[in-house]
Design an enzyme around this catalytic site. Structure first.
Site, PDB file in Angstrom:
ATOM      1  N   HIS A  95       0.844  -1.200   0.000  1.00 22.38           N
ATOM      2  CA  HIS A  95       0.000   0.000   0.000  1.00 22.38           C
ATOM      3  C   HIS A  95       0.874   1.242   0.000  1.00 22.38           C
ATOM      4  O   HIS A  95       2.095   1.156   0.155  1.00 22.38           O
ATOM      5  CB  HIS A  95      -0.895   0.021   1.245  1.00 22.38           C
ATOM      6  N   ASP A  97       0.519   5.154   2.012  1.00 24.09           N
ATOM      7  CA  ASP A  97      -0.310   5.770   3.045  1.00 24.09           C
ATOM      8  C   ASP A  97      -1.147   6.932   2.485  1.00 24.09           C
ATOM      9  O   ASP A  97      -0.656   7.726   1.690  1.00 24.09           O
ATOM     10  CB  ASP A  97       0.574   6.306   4.181  1.00 24.09           C
ATOM     11  N   HIS A 250       4.838   0.354   0.252  1.00 26.83           N
ATOM     12  CA  HIS A 250       5.534  -0.403   1.298  1.00 26.83           C
ATOM     13  C   HIS A 250       4.626  -1.499   1.845  1.00 26.83           C
ATOM     14  O   HIS A 250       3.413  -1.492   1.626  1.00 26.83           O
ATOM     15  CB  HIS A 250       6.069   0.509   2.404  1.00 26.83           C
ATOM     16  N   ARG A 265       5.248   6.748  14.304  1.00 29.07           N
ATOM     17  CA  ARG A 265       5.124   7.313  12.945  1.00 29.07           C
ATOM     18  C   ARG A 265       4.596   8.737  12.957  1.00 29.07           C
ATOM     19  O   ARG A 265       3.611   9.033  13.624  1.00 29.07           O
ATOM     20  CB  ARG A 265       4.185   6.452  12.115  1.00 29.07           C
TER      21      ARG A 265
HETATM   22  C1  OGA Z   1       2.958   2.515   8.236  1.00 26.66           C
HETATM   23  C2  OGA Z   1       3.277   1.151   7.849  1.00 26.66           C
HETATM   24  C3  OGA Z   1       5.207  -0.227   8.020  1.00 26.66           C
HETATM   25  C4  OGA Z   1       5.938  -0.965   9.085  1.00 26.66           C
HETATM   26  O1  OGA Z   1       3.357   2.933   9.322  1.00 26.66           O
HETATM   27  O2  OGA Z   1       2.331   3.220   7.448  1.00 26.66           O
HETATM   28  O3  OGA Z   1       2.758   0.667   6.886  1.00 26.66           O
HETATM   29  O4  OGA Z   1       6.925  -1.595   8.724  1.00 26.66           O
HETATM   30  N1  OGA Z   1       4.208   0.563   8.576  1.00 26.66           N
HETATM   31  O5  OGA Z   1       5.531  -0.922  10.235  1.00 26.66           O
HETATM   32 MN    MN Z   2       1.760   2.300   5.698  1.00 31.38          MN
END
Ligand code: OGA
Ligand code: MN
Length: 278
Positions: A95, A97, A250, A265
């Site tokens: 996906h 974000d 990712h 994040r």
């Molecule tokens: C995000 C996600 C990736 C991870 O925080 O948007 O997809 O490796 N995380 O935790």
């Molecule tokens: Mn993500």
């Protein structure tokens, strides 16, 4: 400071820099490397939540994610957390974000606090390299197309994912957003063409027969899932990764059942997206 490519298609590793005391010259270099490579990885950073916020604010305003649990006292920081007994993780499929937002987030900055003894890697895919590798016929076919993106099937109160996630998402009633974006965008900073559809949030190609839309999206997704467009990041505590949502996908691997994984994040605000000109 040394910046080296992480893989041919996506990402760069930045060494010899302390993100709490970045000079303006270093920031200029980092910014350029970020938009060129789509993702940056910094090892061994010692960041307080204030440091994390200060680094994010050098890029742009913070875009607060309404669904993730925030860090106590820091509404700008979302917890990306999987507890040992939890089965579903955040981001456990390809996906990008916030593509469901009218003005999608520029990028996300993830800082690792607790990493399982093995597993929990993140895969990245480069959308410029994937676009460039399409054949001319496909490039012509995609020219001018738009796609509809949404988030109700992920963050909505009745979504299967939210249920499996044990109701840990907040504001599920506001997961009703949809947005239309170009299938091939012109990157807002570099002008490079890239694919901007993703399996997580893209619902359909606008004005196309549903079966044809599904077949076209599946073909693009199969193309992007080829390993030559990827980089696999192995985390360490103290590592900071940031990615450009307009030029990467990712995927957080969920292969560490029984262990805790915890990262913080911050999401950085973006700009409206433009269709690539043919
Ligand atoms: C995000 C996600 C990736 C991870 O925080 O948007 O997809 O490796 N995380 O935790
Ligand atoms: Mn993500």
């Amino acid at each position: 400071m040394q910046i080296t490519k992480a893989s041919e298609a996506v990402g760069a590793i930045v060494e010899g820099v302390d993100l709490t005391s970045l000079t303006d010259d270093e920031f200029v270099e980092i910014r350029e490397a970020f938009f060129d490579s789509g993702a940056l990885f910094f090892r061994n950073q010692q960041l307080t939540p204030e440091d994390h916020i200060a680094f994010a604010e050098r890029w742009n305003d913070i875009d607060i994610n309404r669904f993730f649990t925030p860090v106590e006292g820091y509404p700008q920081i979302a917890k990306v957390l999987k507890e040992p007994d939890q089965e579903v993780n955040i981001g456990g499929g390809w996906h990008t974000d916030h593509s469901y937002d009218e003005i999608p987030a520029m990028g996300s900055i993830l800082y690792a606090l607790e990493i399982p003894p093995s597993g929990g890697d993140t895969l990245f895919a480069g959308m410029h390299a994937a676009y460039e590798a399409l054949d001319d016929e496909m490039k012509v076919r995609l020219d001018g197309l738009q796609a509809r993106h949404g988030n109700a099937h992920i963050f909505g109160k009745d979504s299967a994912y939210q249920k499996k996630f044990g109701g840990r998402f907040g504001n599920t009633e506001s997961a009703v957003q949809e947005a239309i974006h170009p299938v091939v965008l012109s990157h807002p900073e570099t002008g490079a063409k890239g694919l901007y559809v993703n399996p997580g949030f893209t619902l359909e190609i606008v004005d196309m027969d549903p079966a044809e839309s599904t077949a076209l999206l599946d073909e693009l997704y199969a193309h992007i899932q080829q390993p030559q467009f990827h980089f696999r990041l192995q985390w360490q505590e103290g590592m900071l990764a940031m990615w450009d949502n307009r030029s990467t996908w990712h995927y957080a691997l969920n292969d560490y059942q029984g262990h805790r994984r915890y990262l913080n994040r911050i999401t950085i605000a973006g700009v409206p997206l433009d269709q690539a000109s043919s």
